[in-house]
Design an enzyme around this catalytic site. Structure first.
Site, short mmCIF file in Angstrom:
data_model
loop_
_atom_site.label_atom_id
_atom_site.label_comp_id
_atom_site.label_asym_id
_atom_site.label_seq_id
_atom_site.Cartn_x
_atom_site.Cartn_y
_atom_site.Cartn_z
CG HIS A 171 -1.69 1.21 1.45
ND1 HIS A 171 -3.00 1.35 1.08
CD2 HIS A 171 -1.34 2.40 1.99
CE1 HIS A 171 -3.42 2.56 1.39
NE2 HIS A 171 -2.42 3.23 1.96
CD GLU A 172 2.12 3.50 3.73
OE1 GLU A 172 2.30 4.53 3.05
OE2 GLU A 172 1.23 3.41 4.58
CG HIS A 175 0.24 6.14 -0.63
ND1 HIS A 175 -0.81 6.75 -1.25
CD2 HIS A 175 -0.23 5.66 0.54
CE1 HIS A 175 -1.87 6.64 -0.49
NE2 HIS A 175 -1.55 5.97 0.60
CD GLU A 250 -4.75 6.59 2.30
OE1 GLU A 250 -4.57 5.36 2.39
OE2 GLU A 250 -3.88 7.43 2.55
#
Lengths: 561, 183
Positions: A171-172, A175, A250
């Site tokens: 997930h990071e 980003h 997100e």
């Protein structure tokens, strides 16, 4: 929508440009307003002193140009200071630490981060870091030179399993690859960092304000007020800038994370775990919330939907995120809840059976029962199984009894009994022997072979308390219950502070200052020795196990004994 | 007027040809880079396997076959060349490793061995890296193949002899087949 990581990157640059534009416009508007006010006052004074002069309040084009120039310079200075050492500043501010090479859990995180960087084609130098807090959260930072940092709290490293941790890191990474990480980092650097200074000044104004009198005090106050106002405006603006940080990112990062490791269930489980635990509110500063996978502060705005929330909130509702992910995995929230309950049940059932303990000159030694045994020769004495460096010894015809470690020749012979890797300069405060490096719950601790005491640096205590590999004996659990129960009853904060410190104090193995015997915390009143010089802690035999056991079984506040 | 016609007829096609050629070249370079990325991870795996075998040898005295298979698969994978061969050898290696870890499950002492824990983690990590690197390589392969096969580009590709790249595929049938359902 972009399909490969190759394409994702291309759309990010315009957003950063937009940010700079907003900054310049803001400075210009502020300067313009200040200019008008200034002009108004000057003109007003001139008008008072020279009545009859024609008055113009409006600014001339040259003056506006001048103001524009000044604001441009101010914006550039602001940019330079904000973007200088971008990552280093955040690391300092968040208190992130590099990963420990000797720690198994940290090594796992390092691997996962490297995997993630392979997944997006190794275009970024991604570094893993750790936040030494019990909270559960994760963040990502990036700068212009394609350096990036993925930070994870100790809580997350220890409590999530590999696939869940992979999902969080993915997930990071998403980003970072999508570029909203860079945008976010810059936004926070431009506007977020001031929240800390702001809260400090506010505290100063409230507590000290009344104490300063006279001319000097007034000047200090005035300066503080001016700074406060300026910073308030900046913070207000940070809120406005949040408009540009969309909630959508997100969802998008979740989706991309699933694309990276095809495991929506892992991410859903991780989010569920994070949402069920403390996410670090209070520990993680204001203004940096948008860096994290989940808002450290749980608030209503995040959990609600609609236009207002969509505009001003940085994180989407957790329940919705989890629902989307579970739908991808063809699963339901009920399954997660049951899993969590089952894990708790398992923890209760997991208690080890009792352990059976095994167990022999002119020298006399004092044994455990309090009898003098002897006479022994020196080698015989040292070979005794119950003989410890802290045992009392007595040599016939030599007068006083003393602790064994005080005697140089005995101490040397005892040192030969040590097997394993010693640390050299760290010595046990009780036995004065070298401490051994030992693996404990995946990290290295320093343990004394003789008395079983353990020495831990500050950040390792939290790590160990979080990890649940060890199984405790029934005896330890009983001790923990008794201790917590009794001590909670006996000591309130006031009473504890009044107690005299009469016992002999131990010396910190690493900095040799005197340690203080205190409770680990008032909720978990297990006695430990803490060094206030280097923040390390010494645990006597079983104390660490008791503390771990008490925290794992949530004994705080329960009066049992 | 003639100048405009000249621009339309000659200069624009030349410009287009140059741009397309450059694009294909850069795609091919990216592809090569992605392949190098896979290579790095594969090498990492080859380096880990001797350690793994060494650690397991003492415990797995009755399961020599499994260990020998792993060693054989490793040497096959090292000597493989070409995308297809490499993919095949890697799949074989992955399979043998899987069966090794399945055997390890039966030996609690070995499973709890500190060295083994570390090696297991390292290997898991490497497997993931290999698969991520493969994904990345396949992304670029698809991009290049599409660029070469599209209509006007095709002319340039044929002219300068750009060839379609091969995908790094999972050849293992059991991975592709849906699991059987038995009642």
């Amino acid at each position: 929508m972009a399909l490969t990581y190759v394409e994702i990157e291309q759309e990010k640059s315009y957003r950063i440009f937009l940010l700079f534009a907003i900054l310049i416009v803001f400075y210009f508007l502020t300067a313009l307003i200040l200019g008008y006010i200034l002009k108004f006052f000057i003109t007003f004074r001139i008008a008072l002193s020279h009545p009859g002069l024609s008055i113009r309040f409006a600014l001339t084009p040259i003056q506006i140009l001048f103001i524009f120039f000044v604001s441009l310079v101010a914006a550039i200075i602001h940019l330079r200071f904000s973007l200088n050492r971008l990552l280093g500043k955040f690391i300092l501010r968040l208190g992130a630490k590099p990963l420990d090479r000797k720690d198994r859990y940290h090594q796992r995180l390092r691997n996962i981060v490297e995997e993630a960087s392979v997944a997006i084609g190794s275009r970024y130098q991604i570094r893993g870091m750790v936040l030494p807090t019990l909270a559960m959260n994760a963040f990502a930072l990036a700068d212009f030179d394609n350096n990036a940092i993925i930070g994870v709290t100790e809580g997350l490293i220890s409590r999530l399993n590999r696939s869940q941790l992979e999902a969080v890191v993915a997930h990071e990474t998403a980003h970072i690859a999508q570029g909203d990480c860079l945008q976010n980092t810059i936004t926070c650097s431009l506007f977020g960092v001031y929240a800390l200074i702001l809260s400090k000044i506010r505290n100063q104004l409230e507590s000290r304000g009344r104490r300063y009198y006279g001319r000097a005090g007034a000047q200090v106050m005035a300066l503080a007020v001016v700074t406060y106002l300026t910073l308030s405006i900046l913070q207000g603006m940070a809120r406005f800038i949040k408009l540009t940080i969309s909630r959508q990112r997100e969802y998008r990062a979740d989706a991309t994370a699933v694309r990276i490791n095809r495991n929506p269930l892992g991410l859903a489980e991780a989010l569920y775990e994070i949402s069920r635990n403390w996410r670090g509110s209070g520990d993680i500063g204001d203004g940096l919330e948008s860096l994290f996978i989940m808002n450290p502060r749980a608030n209503e705005l995040d959990e609600s939907e609609g236009l207002w929330a969509d505009l001003f909130s940085t994180h989407p509702p957790i329940s919705k995120r989890i629902k989307i992910l579970l739908a991808m995995a063809h699963s339901e929230i009920r399954v997660l809840e049951e899993k969590r309950k089952a894990k708790k049940r398992l923890k209760k059932a997991r208690r080890a059976p009792k352990k059976v303990s095994l167990g022999r000159g002119s020298w006399y030694a004092h044994d455990k029962e309090g009898n003098w045994k002897g006479p022994y020769t020196l080698p015989q004495l040292v070979a005794l199984s119950w003989f410890r460096p802290s045992s009392w010894v007595y040599q016939k015809g030599k007068g006083k009894a003393e602790r064994a470690f005080r005697n140089p020749s005995l101490s040397k012979m005892l040192a030969k009994r040590i097997r394993g890797r010693t640390t050299g300069n760290l010595r046990c405060p009780r036995c004065n022997q070298c401490l051994l490096e030992k693996e404990y719950e995946g990290t290295t601790v320093y343990r004394c072979m003789f008395c079983g005491g353990k020495f831990l640096e500050n950040d390792k205590v939290a790590r160990i308390l979080l990890r649940e590999e060890r199984v405790f004996l029934e005896r330890i659990l009983k001790l923990a219950k008794e201790m917590v129960g009794k001590n909670v009853k006996r000591y309130t904060i006031k009473r504890w502070k009044k107690l005299p410190k009469e016992f002999p104090q131990l010396k910190c193995p690493s900095c040799l200052k005197e340690m203080r015997r205190t409770f680990y915390s008032l909720a978990y009143p297990i006695e430990v020795d803490r060094c206030y010089g280097c923040q390390a802690t010494w645990f006597d035999k079983d104390e660490l196990a008791i503390l771990q056991c008490a925290i794992e079984n949530n004994l705080a506040g329960k009066k049992i004994a | 007027m003639i100048i405009y016609v000249l621009i339309v007829v000659v200069i624009i096609p030349i410009l287009w040809a140059v741009i397309t050629y450059n694009r294909l070249i850069s795609l091919r370079a990216h592809l090569k880079n992605a392949w190098a990325g896979i290579d790095v991870q594969l090498k990492r795996r080859y380096d880990l396997i001797p350690n793994l075998v060494e650690t397991a040898k003492g415990y797995l005295k009755h399961e020599r076959e499994v260990l020998e298979n792993v060693i054989k698969a490793r040497s096959q994978a090292i000597s493989a060349s070409g995308v297809q061969d490499q993919a095949k050898a890697e799949n074989f290696l992955t399979q043998t490793l899987k069966s090794l870890f399945a055997v390890v499950e039966n030996y609690p002492d070995l499973k709890a061995n500190q060295n083994m824990l570390t090696l297991h983690e390292e290997l898991t990590s490497t497997e993931n890296r290999v698969s991520f690197a493969r994904n990345h390589y396949n992304d670029w392969t698809a991009k290049l193949n599409i660029a070469i096969q599209r209509f006007p580009n095709r002319i340039i590709a044929n002219l300068f002899n750009f060839k379609k790249a091969e995908f790094f595929e999972i050849e293992d049938v059991s991975v592709r087949r849906a699991p059987e359902v038995k009642f």
